[in-house]
Design an enzyme around this catalytic site. Sequence first.
Site, PDB file in Angstrom:
ATOM      1  N   PHE A  20      11.451  14.633  10.478  1.00 45.93           N
ATOM      2  CA  PHE A  20      10.342  13.697  10.745  1.00 45.93           C
ATOM      3  C   PHE A  20      10.713  12.729  11.860  1.00 45.93           C
ATOM      4  O   PHE A  20       9.921  12.442  12.749  1.00 45.93           O
ATOM      5  CB  PHE A  20      10.034  12.849   9.514  1.00 45.93           C
ATOM      6  CG  PHE A  20       9.287  13.576   8.448  1.00 45.93           C
ATOM      7  CD1 PHE A  20       8.523  14.692   8.735  1.00 45.93           C
ATOM      8  CD2 PHE A  20       9.329  13.127   7.140  1.00 45.93           C
ATOM      9  CE1 PHE A  20       7.829  15.349   7.747  1.00 45.93           C
ATOM     10  CE2 PHE A  20       8.642  13.778   6.142  1.00 45.93           C
ATOM     11  CZ  PHE A  20       7.894  14.892   6.442  1.00 45.93           C
ATOM     12  N   HIS A  43       4.045  -1.005   3.525  1.00 42.48           N
ATOM     13  CA  HIS A  43       3.251   0.226   3.375  1.00 42.48           C
ATOM     14  C   HIS A  43       4.257   1.365   3.179  1.00 42.48           C
ATOM     15  O   HIS A  43       5.047   1.650   4.083  1.00 42.48           O
ATOM     16  CB  HIS A  43       2.414   0.459   4.636  1.00 42.48           C
ATOM     17  CG  HIS A  43       1.615   1.725   4.637  1.00 42.48           C
ATOM     18  ND1 HIS A  43       0.377   1.838   4.035  1.00 42.48           N
ATOM     19  CD2 HIS A  43       1.868   2.960   5.170  1.00 42.48           C
ATOM     20  CE1 HIS A  43      -0.105   3.066   4.208  1.00 42.48           C
ATOM     21  NE2 HIS A  43       0.784   3.769   4.891  1.00 42.48           N
ATOM     22  N   ASP A  67      -2.199  13.636  17.078  1.00 44.91           N
ATOM     23  CA  ASP A  67      -1.501  14.483  18.054  1.00 44.91           C
ATOM     24  C   ASP A  67      -2.144  15.852  18.035  1.00 44.91           C
ATOM     25  O   ASP A  67      -2.356  16.421  16.958  1.00 44.91           O
ATOM     26  CB  ASP A  67      -0.018  14.626  17.674  1.00 44.91           C
ATOM     27  CG  ASP A  67       0.699  13.291  17.783  1.00 44.91           C
ATOM     28  OD1 ASP A  67       0.684  12.718  18.881  1.00 44.91           O
ATOM     29  OD2 ASP A  67       1.256  12.841  16.764  1.00 44.91           O
ATOM     30  N   GLU A 118       0.993   5.480   0.915  1.00 43.14           N
ATOM     31  CA  GLU A 118       0.346   6.552   1.682  1.00 43.14           C
ATOM     32  C   GLU A 118       0.597   7.923   1.053  1.00 43.14           C
ATOM     33  O   GLU A 118       1.703   8.232   0.641  1.00 43.14           O
ATOM     34  CB  GLU A 118       0.894   6.527   3.118  1.00 43.14           C
ATOM     35  CG  GLU A 118       0.249   7.563   4.010  1.00 43.14           C
ATOM     36  CD  GLU A 118       0.656   7.403   5.468  1.00 43.14           C
ATOM     37  OE1 GLU A 118       0.515   6.294   6.020  1.00 43.14           O
ATOM     38  OE2 GLU A 118       1.128   8.391   6.049  1.00 43.14           O
ATOM     39  N   SER A 137       0.851  -1.202   0.000  1.00 36.28           N
ATOM     40  CA  SER A 137       0.000   0.000   0.000  1.00 36.28           C
ATOM     41  C   SER A 137       0.882   1.245   0.000  1.00 36.28           C
ATOM     42  O   SER A 137       2.049   1.195   0.394  1.00 36.28           O
ATOM     43  CB  SER A 137      -0.926  -0.010   1.214  1.00 36.28           C
ATOM     44  OG  SER A 137      -0.201  -0.255   2.395  1.00 36.28           O
TER      45      SER A 137
HETATM   46  P1  FAD Z   1      -2.537   5.358  20.538  1.00 39.90           P
HETATM   47  O1  FAD Z   1      -2.606   3.944  20.105  1.00 39.90           O
HETATM   48  O2  FAD Z   1      -3.695   5.911  21.290  1.00 39.90           O
HETATM   49  O3  FAD Z   1      -1.205   5.499  21.428  1.00 39.90           O
HETATM   50  C1  FAD Z   1      -0.707   6.783  21.798  1.00 39.90           C
HETATM   51  C2  FAD Z   1       0.088   6.691  23.107  1.00 39.90           C
HETATM   52  O4  FAD Z   1      -0.802   6.469  24.202  1.00 39.90           O
HETATM   53  C3  FAD Z   1       1.090   5.549  23.169  1.00 39.90           C
HETATM   54  O5  FAD Z   1       2.185   5.983  23.916  1.00 39.90           O
HETATM   55  C4  FAD Z   1       0.356   4.441  23.911  1.00 39.90           C
HETATM   56  O6  FAD Z   1       1.226   3.560  24.609  1.00 39.90           O
HETATM   57  C5  FAD Z   1      -0.516   5.235  24.862  1.00 39.90           C
HETATM   58  N1  FAD Z   1      -1.831   4.601  25.100  1.00 39.90           N
HETATM   59  C6  FAD Z   1      -2.619   4.016  24.163  1.00 39.90           C
HETATM   60  N2  FAD Z   1      -3.773   3.579  24.699  1.00 39.90           N
HETATM   61  C7  FAD Z   1      -3.720   3.899  26.019  1.00 39.90           C
HETATM   62  C8  FAD Z   1      -4.620   3.726  27.089  1.00 39.90           C
HETATM   63  N3  FAD Z   1      -5.833   3.141  26.906  1.00 39.90           N
HETATM   64  N4  FAD Z   1      -4.234   4.188  28.321  1.00 39.90           N
HETATM   65  C9  FAD Z   1      -3.046   4.780  28.500  1.00 39.90           C
HETATM   66  N5  FAD Z   1      -2.147   4.973  27.503  1.00 39.90           N
HETATM   67  C10 FAD Z   1      -2.481   4.556  26.270  1.00 39.90           C
HETATM   68  N6  FAD Z   1      -1.312  11.213  12.704  1.00 39.90           N
HETATM   69  C11 FAD Z   1      -2.245  12.058  12.191  1.00 39.90           C
HETATM   70  O7  FAD Z   1      -2.521  13.095  12.812  1.00 39.90           O
HETATM   71  N7  FAD Z   1      -2.870  11.795  10.991  1.00 39.90           N
HETATM   72  C12 FAD Z   1      -2.625  10.680  10.272  1.00 39.90           C
HETATM   73  O8  FAD Z   1      -3.212  10.472   9.216  1.00 39.90           O
HETATM   74  C13 FAD Z   1      -1.660   9.744  10.801  1.00 39.90           C
HETATM   75  N8  FAD Z   1      -1.391   8.583  10.151  1.00 39.90           N
HETATM   76  C14 FAD Z   1      -0.534   7.680  10.713  1.00 39.90           C
HETATM   77  C15 FAD Z   1      -0.340   6.441  10.076  1.00 39.90           C
HETATM   78  C16 FAD Z   1       0.520   5.489  10.629  1.00 39.90           C
HETATM   79  C17 FAD Z   1       0.694   4.165   9.933  1.00 39.90           C
HETATM   80  C18 FAD Z   1       1.234   5.786  11.837  1.00 39.90           C
HETATM   81  C19 FAD Z   1       2.196   4.768  12.409  1.00 39.90           C
HETATM   82  C20 FAD Z   1       1.042   7.008  12.470  1.00 39.90           C
HETATM   83  C21 FAD Z   1       0.161   7.960  11.939  1.00 39.90           C
HETATM   84  N9  FAD Z   1      -0.096   9.178  12.570  1.00 39.90           N
HETATM   85  C22 FAD Z   1      -1.011  10.062  12.039  1.00 39.90           C
HETATM   86  C23 FAD Z   1       0.612   9.535  13.808  1.00 39.90           C
HETATM   87  C24 FAD Z   1      -0.169   9.161  15.067  1.00 39.90           C
HETATM   88  O9  FAD Z   1      -1.387   9.888  15.124  1.00 39.90           O
HETATM   89  C25 FAD Z   1       0.705   9.522  16.276  1.00 39.90           C
HETATM   90  O10 FAD Z   1       1.821   8.656  16.336  1.00 39.90           O
HETATM   91  C26 FAD Z   1      -0.012   9.584  17.616  1.00 39.90           C
HETATM   92  O11 FAD Z   1       0.904  10.141  18.570  1.00 39.90           O
HETATM   93  C27 FAD Z   1      -0.440   8.229  18.175  1.00 39.90           C
HETATM   94  O12 FAD Z   1      -1.493   7.717  17.493  1.00 39.90           O
HETATM   95  P2  FAD Z   1      -1.949   6.197  17.784  1.00 39.90           P
HETATM   96  O13 FAD Z   1      -3.167   5.968  17.023  1.00 39.90           O
HETATM   97  O14 FAD Z   1      -0.826   5.270  17.617  1.00 39.90           O
HETATM   98  O15 FAD Z   1      -2.281   6.358  19.363  1.00 39.90           O
END
Ligand code: FAD
Length: 284
Positions: free
Chosen positions: A215, A265, A108, A17, A15
């Site tokens: 980055f 990806h 974020d 991005e 895929s």
């Molecule tokens: P989470 O899975 O929620 O994790 C974030 C942090 O919180 C981690 O440290 C985790 O250990 C902790 N955590 C998770 N769940 C809990 C809980 N229940 N209780 C306590 N702590 C917890 N960002 C964008 O803004 N737009 C995008 O389109 C985008 N695309 C991305 C695509 C990919 C493939 C990747 C790898 C990242 C992308 N990001 C994007 C970045 C991402 O949004 C950031 O890395 C963000 O900081 C974390 O998102 P996450 O979904 O992994 O968060």
Amino acid sequence: MLSQQKHPRTELTISFEFFPPNTDEGAEKLAATARELALLKPKYFSVTYGAGGSTQARTLKAVLDLRAAGHAAAPHISCIGSTRASLRETLQQYKDSGIRHVVALRGDLPSGTASAGEFHYANELVAFIRAEFGSHFHIEIAAYPEYHPQARSALDDLKNFKRKADAGADSAITQYFYNADCYYHFIEQCEKMGVTIPIVPGIMPIGRFSQLARFSDACGAEIPRWIRKKLEGYGDDTDAIRAFGLDVVTRLCEDLLKAGAPGLHFYTMNQSALTTEIWKRLGL
Ligand code: FAD
């Protein structure tokens, strides 16, 4: 060998991005890039989404443009700073547009933003999508083989990843990395915890060193010292950076696929040249 990730080459999930363009010219350029990359027959293109919905309309437009041009496309969606009502509306818009595949993230918050909104972590978003839309969407989640920069500990991060997978994710895409061992270790840990969804490595081709360094500092992805030193040493010699980067990233992809990674990806930065060259060298 990665037991649960082992997939025959024909089933690899490749895929690409993109980020949503913000000008008409950018949109035309993206359409051309997608046409070139479509020749490589990816499973889908994905389009990123600004935290708090800042690029929401542009993400949807880019995905609809890609679909109208005949490509499979999946929007990203992030939950931080959002309400249940606004996410429900966005997801409904995706559903009404025929979209069945999303990348679900926490995102974020831009610095200075006070309110986190009604969601704190991506596992809540995954659970919300499942509760509201059942099995309509194939849900991808993010994984961090080098661990998320805000994680309290590696073990904590793994448990959080499992919680997010268990909330109903179908597959995951990793943050990029240049050291394959972290991916193998991450997969082993996931397998021990009973996480069985495919975890596709995210691949960042190396084009410009300054951009990559920026980055990597922001997202916590490590550039190994030997790679950083070589890239720094090339200075403004973009041809040398490109040639070295292609060798390093192609080797990484070869190793990952040989070990059984379920796909790749590519973070394309809306460019086709480096990704296409790596794909050709891999003989995919
Ligand atoms: P989470 O899975 O929620 O994790 C974030 C942090 O919180 C981690 O440290 C985790 O250990 C902790 N955590 C998770 N769940 C809990 C809980 N229940 N209780 C306590 N702590 C917890 N960002 C964008 O803004 N737009 C995008 O389109 C985008 N695309 C991305 C695509 C990919 C493939 C990747 C790898 C990242 C992308 N990001 C994007 C970045 C991402 O949004 C950031 O890395 C963000 O900081 C974390 O998102 P996450 O979904 O992994 O968060």
